[in-house]
Design a protein around this motif. Sequence first.
Motif, short mmCIF file in Angstrom:
data_model
loop_
_atom_site.label_atom_id
_atom_site.label_comp_id
_atom_site.label_asym_id
_atom_site.label_seq_id
_atom_site.Cartn_x
_atom_site.Cartn_y
_atom_site.Cartn_z
N THR A 135 18.81 1.96 18.53
CA THR A 135 17.93 1.57 19.61
C THR A 135 17.09 0.23 19.18
N HIS A 136 17.68 -0.58 18.06
CA HIS A 136 16.68 -1.64 17.59
C HIS A 136 16.58 -2.88 18.57
N ASP A 137 17.93 -2.88 19.50
CA ASP A 137 17.84 -4.05 20.28
C ASP A 137 18.15 -3.26 21.95
N LEU A 138 17.90 -2.24 22.07
CA LEU A 138 17.63 -1.58 23.35
C LEU A 138 16.59 -2.10 24.32
N ASN A 139 16.99 -2.54 25.19
CA ASN A 139 16.01 -3.07 26.36
C ASN A 139 15.57 -2.20 27.47
N ALA A 140 15.47 -0.72 26.88
CA ALA A 140 15.46 0.20 27.63
C ALA A 140 14.70 1.42 27.04
N PRO A 141 14.00 2.51 27.61
CA PRO A 141 13.49 3.70 26.55
C PRO A 141 14.47 4.32 26.31
N ALA A 142 14.21 5.13 24.75
CA ALA A 142 14.99 6.01 24.33
C ALA A 142 14.36 7.23 23.84
N TYR A 143 15.02 8.34 23.92
CA TYR A 143 14.35 9.60 23.55
C TYR A 143 15.20 10.42 22.57
N PHE A 144 14.57 10.97 21.80
CA PHE A 144 15.20 11.97 20.59
C PHE A 144 14.71 13.11 20.71
N ARG A 162 11.01 11.77 34.69
CA ARG A 162 9.91 11.50 35.03
C ARG A 162 9.53 10.21 34.42
N HIS A 163 9.86 9.96 32.77
CA HIS A 163 9.52 8.72 32.29
C HIS A 163 10.27 7.65 32.57
N ILE A 164 11.75 7.88 32.90
CA ILE A 164 12.33 6.72 33.21
C ILE A 164 12.00 6.38 34.60
N GLU A 165 11.78 7.17 35.46
CA GLU A 165 11.50 6.57 36.94
C GLU A 165 9.97 6.24 37.11
N THR A 166 9.10 6.65 36.41
CA THR A 166 7.78 6.34 36.71
C THR A 166 7.08 5.56 35.49
N GLY A 167 7.52 5.85 34.22
CA GLY A 167 6.89 5.25 33.00
C GLY A 167 5.78 6.25 32.58
N LEU A 212 27.46 1.08 23.32
CA LEU A 212 26.06 1.14 24.17
C LEU A 212 25.88 0.10 25.12
N ASP A 213 25.29 0.54 26.21
CA ASP A 213 24.86 -0.33 27.38
C ASP A 213 23.22 -0.42 26.83
N ARG A 214 22.93 -1.91 26.40
CA ARG A 214 21.40 -2.25 26.07
C ARG A 214 20.61 -2.25 26.98
N GLU A 215 20.95 -2.04 28.26
CA GLU A 215 20.05 -2.23 29.55
C GLU A 215 19.82 -0.77 30.24
N ARG A 216 20.44 0.32 29.43
CA ARG A 216 20.43 1.49 30.20
C ARG A 216 19.73 2.53 29.09
N PRO A 217 18.67 3.37 29.61
CA PRO A 217 18.00 4.58 28.91
C PRO A 217 18.98 5.13 28.03
N LEU A 253 20.87 14.50 32.98
CA LEU A 253 20.23 13.29 32.31
C LEU A 253 21.42 11.99 32.26
N SER A 254 22.65 12.29 32.30
CA SER A 254 23.65 11.40 32.20
C SER A 254 23.56 10.64 33.41
N GLU A 255 22.99 10.94 34.57
CA GLU A 255 23.06 10.24 35.65
C GLU A 255 22.02 9.15 35.48
N HIS A 256 20.95 9.37 34.63
CA HIS A 256 19.97 8.21 34.28
C HIS A 256 20.04 7.71 32.97
N ALA A 257 20.61 8.15 32.12
CA ALA A 257 20.85 7.50 31.06
C ALA A 257 22.13 7.67 29.92
N GLN A 258 22.09 7.09 29.10
CA GLN A 258 23.34 7.24 28.13
C GLN A 258 22.99 8.45 27.11
N VAL A 259 23.79 9.30 26.86
CA VAL A 259 23.80 10.25 25.88
C VAL A 259 24.48 10.29 24.69
#
Length: 223
Positions: free
Chosen positions: A152-161, A216-221, A18-23, A104-110
């Motif tokens: 997700t424990h060392d992910l430096n980006a938001p995560a969604y379940f 929306r959350h990825i782009e605006t928080g 996983l890329d730790r800098e990508r949602p 979603l894969s254009e904005h985040a890892q899946v």
Amino acid sequence: MFTGIHDDVRPQLETLSLDRERPLVITDADEVLFNFMAGLEEFLGTRELFFDWSSFALTGNIRRISNKQPIEQKEVGALLTDFFDQRCAHLVAVDGAAEGLATLSEHAQVVVLSNVPPKYAAKRLEGLKGNGMDFPLIANVGSKGEVVRYLTHDLNAPAYFIDDIPHNHSSVNRHAAHVHRLHYIADDRLSKLLGPAEHCHTRLYGWPDICAHIIRHIETGEY
């Protein structure tokens, strides 16, 4: 650390990159990506059984057509084993799921986190790829919270379940409360039997809404 992860699951996690800098979007499969209940109903009919839709649970609701009596718990387990063996690779995808994951894969890892028995992981992957959802799969055993924490424990980006089962939301809330939890049940009949999961952040009702919410959350928080 991560002592609650099943031994059959650990090797899958250790080989996942996983890329730790990508949602990160972690999604369930049955009743989120695949029409599990519709497939199960068709399968039950071949066994002279039916589902009576009295509640969300499988046990007690799978009954014999001949006398309307529920089958026993041990029979439910054996039936599900046969179902996954014979039908897992051929379940129909939920409307919008493939398109939603592609967006979603254009904005985040899946990552797909499914409680399909690990011995049927290849069949689940076949179903994913055959429906245009070629994403990494973790065939999980047990509750999902510690696996989500591992991812997700060392992910430096938001995560969604995303999951349909309330106790999975509770497990993730307990072990990985930083992950945003979306409750979604694809089958309308099943959805009507259950309100929003106690520990989800929001209940959504279709892939367009799921995509819009996450992006929306990825782009605006903001949610």
